[in-house]
Design a protein around this motif. Structure first.
Motif, mmCIF file in Angstrom:
data_model
loop_
_atom_site.group_PDB
_atom_site.id
_atom_site.type_symbol
_atom_site.label_atom_id
_atom_site.label_comp_id
_atom_site.label_asym_id
_atom_site.label_seq_id
_atom_site.Cartn_x
_atom_site.Cartn_y
_atom_site.Cartn_z
ATOM 1 N N ALA A 5 -1.315 -16.257 -26.035
ATOM 2 C CA ALA A 5 -1.593 -15.626 -27.323
ATOM 3 C C ALA A 5 -2.495 -14.410 -27.093
ATOM 4 O O ALA A 5 -3.341 -14.412 -26.200
ATOM 5 C CB ALA A 5 -2.281 -16.620 -28.250
ATOM 6 N N ILE A 41 -0.013 -15.391 -31.101
ATOM 7 C CA ILE A 41 0.575 -16.695 -30.805
ATOM 8 C C ILE A 41 1.110 -16.640 -29.380
ATOM 9 O O ILE A 41 1.581 -15.579 -28.936
ATOM 10 C CB ILE A 41 1.714 -17.032 -31.811
ATOM 11 C CG1 ILE A 41 2.200 -18.477 -31.638
ATOM 12 C CG2 ILE A 41 2.854 -16.039 -31.703
ATOM 13 C CD1 ILE A 41 3.206 -18.906 -32.713
ATOM 14 N N ALA A 42 1.009 -17.768 -28.667
ATOM 15 C CA ALA A 42 1.569 -17.802 -27.317
ATOM 16 C C ALA A 42 3.090 -17.754 -27.405
ATOM 17 O O ALA A 42 3.687 -18.380 -28.280
ATOM 18 C CB ALA A 42 1.124 -19.069 -26.599
#
Ligand code: 9MR
Ligand code: 9MR
Length: 596
Positions: free
Chosen positions: A159, A144-145
């Motif tokens: 991410a 995930i970013a």
């Protein structure tokens, strides 16, 4: 209980060697008072307030508490210890200013011409650290970013490990040769530490601690502070307590590590997944080009999954019944698989490209998993597994070294001592007594030391700060069971140690304290090696003093160190200065407790 205890014995042997061969290592103590060591964050108005004075004076000295303007607001005599502290080899005295109830910032403690670093005395002291210690987990997320709006611009990153080159994981990860002939989607979860590995035993322990901290707060009626929109995470505002959102990120990963129903060893958990070779420092996660591999399922990993997923089923039920049901199904399948495969032990030798997390004894993991499954379901099969376990009836679940990724019986005891079950009242009473007896032991250890640390001098091994925090959790649980203030005081004093009341005058938590760790071993928070990268974010705790000197930097810089002084704030010292989820989790647990 295997690897950590043998590490302790090894360190003890090394230490004896160092002592006998190197008279040079123990220089004659400097005369007079040389330092005043205090919690550099500060003290709670309604908590213990003690500092350690390093002094060879045979008689009590006078301490003076000064406010920010330098005015003396309280004073009194120190207490002389009379013999050198074994862990630090310091001659120490204790200054106790607990009776002072004023508040403010910029206090100092002066003794014999020496002055402590400045500190605050205020309610709300731990609010910021509680939130930062939890933000660590968001920032360790894989798949995930990490958003600048949540973590700050310096900590934002794309991410990683979602199958986008140069990454070669984690959406379709093959097994190591000979282990399986298929690939699995094992995206998500938290990176373990400074490396990019994801290990089920350490993930299960860390998840359990976060969820346990919430369950404890709920029991105490203080869970509002842990509710929705209390953390800087993407899920804030979704109606679910944020600490549960954070733990779910890992729970989803742990369940992806379970062997599917149509494959051999169905229901078991792969022990771990990580790079085939160690990557260099720094390596941003989205730049990791190594092959990722699943390692052979293990009984220990399977039981850690069972325990964490069973706890999930109980604690998440009021918020998401479908997710809770999925956790329970996973936990039951894991339990059944572990019973059918009780001897798939993880070796100590599998340490290329990732940590081994070997464990040769799994009776304690069986007990912990059975305890959680029984606490959640009340079913006879799990109850029988609990009551027939030697960990249920005999001592030994709590040790001076504390619980850990390889030693989990204490977690089962904590669960059964605190969650209402159908066990006979005499059983529950015995379990509770074992918690308070362990806590009394930790208090006795603290009172025998110059710096009030709840681990013995022989326990300064890899991750000693985690052991300090784990033992402090037992003290806090004992406080919850009995209401007795001495246990709360002990838990808070353990935080004093971690935040600067120690022989190095070092706060081990980044961003908190005058002299705080800032160069912990991490592949992205690697500013010491690359000025374009950040230092670790505030609230990251270092592994801490390790007398084993198990990395080249420690071996070079720390020969002859006293156990509690075997620490260096250098990014290369992974055996004293790494961060890890199983060390930040107890820090988060404790600071949530302290913030109440
Ligand atoms: O960076 C690795 C760290 O995360 C581990 O805890 C540690 C022990 O397993 O190993 C580190 O990696 C080093 C490796 O063991 C030896 N070569 C240098 C690596 C980077 O410092
Ligand atoms: O915490 C682990 C410690 O108990 C072990 O002695 C050490 C060496 O095996 O490994 C520690 O865990 C590391 C893991 O192997 C790899 N990721 C980083 C962990 C923290 O240093």
């Amino acid at each position: 209980m295997p690897s950590r205890v043998s590490a302790v014995l090894l360190s003890a042997a090394l230490l004896l060697g160092a002592l006998s061969s190197a008279g040079t290592a123990t220089a004659a103590p400097t005369a007079g008072t040389t330092a005043v060591r205090a919690n550099q964050l500060g003290y709670l108005p309604a908590g213990p307030k003690r500092a350690t004075v390093v002094s060879t004076s045979p008689t009590p000295l006078t301490w003076q508490l000064r406010d920010a303007a330098g005015a003396v607001v309280a004073s009194g005599p120190t207490t002389v210890r009379g013999s050198a502290d074994a862990a630090s080899r310091d001659m120490t005295q204790t200054a106790d200013f607990s009776s002072y109830t004023g508040t403010g910032s910029g206090f100092t403690l002066a003794v014999d011409g020496r002055t402590s670093p400045p500190f605050a005395i205020r309610a709300g002291l731990y609010d910021g650290l509680r939130s930062d210690a939890m933000s660590f987990f968001y920032q360790q997320r894989s798949g995930i970013a990490i958003e600048a709006s949540l973590a700050g611009a310096a900590y934002a990153r794309p991410a990683a490990h979602l199958g986008v080159a140069p990454n070669r994981g984690d959406t379709s990860v093959p097994c190591q040769p000979g282990v399986c002939d298929y690939s699995r989607d094992v995206r998500g979860g938290w990176y373990d530490a400074g490396d990019h590995g994801k290990y089920v035993v350490n993930g299960g322990l860390s998840t359990w601690l976060l969820v346990n901290s919430f369950e404890r707060a709920k029991r105490a009626g203080t869970d509002a502070a842990l509710g929705d929109s209390t953390l800087r995470i993407p899920e804030r505002g979704n109606g679910v307590p944020d600490v549960l959102d954070e733990a779910r990120w890992e729970l989803d990963f742990l369940m992806r590590m379970q062997v599917p129903a149509d494959k051999p060893l169905a229901g078991m958990a792969f022990h771990k997944m990580h790079d085939a070779n160690w990557t260099a420092l720094p390596t941003r996660p989205e730049r990791d080009a190594e092959r990722r591999e699943l390692h052979r399922p293990s009984t220990a990993a399977t039981l850690n999954l069972a325990a964490a997923a069973a706890q999930c089923a109980r604690v998440y039920a009021p918020y998401d019944s479908a997710f809770a049901a999925r956790c329970l199904d996973s936990a039951r399948r894991a339990w059944t698989a572990a019973r059918a495969n009780p001897g798939l032990l993880a070796p100590d030798s599998d340490g290329t490209g990732g940590g081994a997390y070997g464990d040769a004894t799994v009776s304690d993991e069986f007990y912990w998993a059975a305890a959680e499954l029984y606490a959640t379901t009340g079913e006879t099969v799990y109850r029988d597994a609990v009551t027939s376990s030697s960990w249920h009836t005999s001592g030994g679940a709590f040790t001076p070294f504390g619980f850990g990724w390889a030693d989990t019986a204490a977690l089962g005891r904590i669960a059964l001592a605190t969650v209402p079950t159908g066990l006979p009242a005499s059983d529950t009473a015995r379990l509770r007594d074992s918690v308070t007896a362990a806590a009394d032991g930790y208090l006795a250890t603290m009172s025998g030391q110059g710096y009030a640390v709840p681990i013995p001098a022989s326990a300064y091994v890899w991750g000693s700060n985690g052991q300090v925090a784990d033992n402090a959790i037992v003290l806090a649980v004992a406080h919850g069971l009995t209401g007795q203030q001495r246990y709360r005081a002990g838990a808070l004093e353990a935080l004093d140690y971690l935040l600067g009341r120690n022989t190095l005058g070092q706060s081990y938590v980044s961003g908190y304290g005058t002299l705080a760790a800032r160069n912990q071993h991490h592949r992205f928070w690697a500013r010491q090696y690359d000025a374009s990268l950040p230092n670790p974010p505030a609230g990251s705790i270092a592994g801490g003093p390790n007398s084993g000197l198990q990395d080249p930097v420690a071996a070079q810089r720390l020969p002859g160190c006293a156990p509690a002084a075997c620490y260096v704030d250098d990014i290369g010292s992974y055996s004293t200065n790494e961060v890890a989820i199983n060390w930040n989790a107890p820090l988060a647990w404790l600071t949530q407790f302290a913030a109440e």
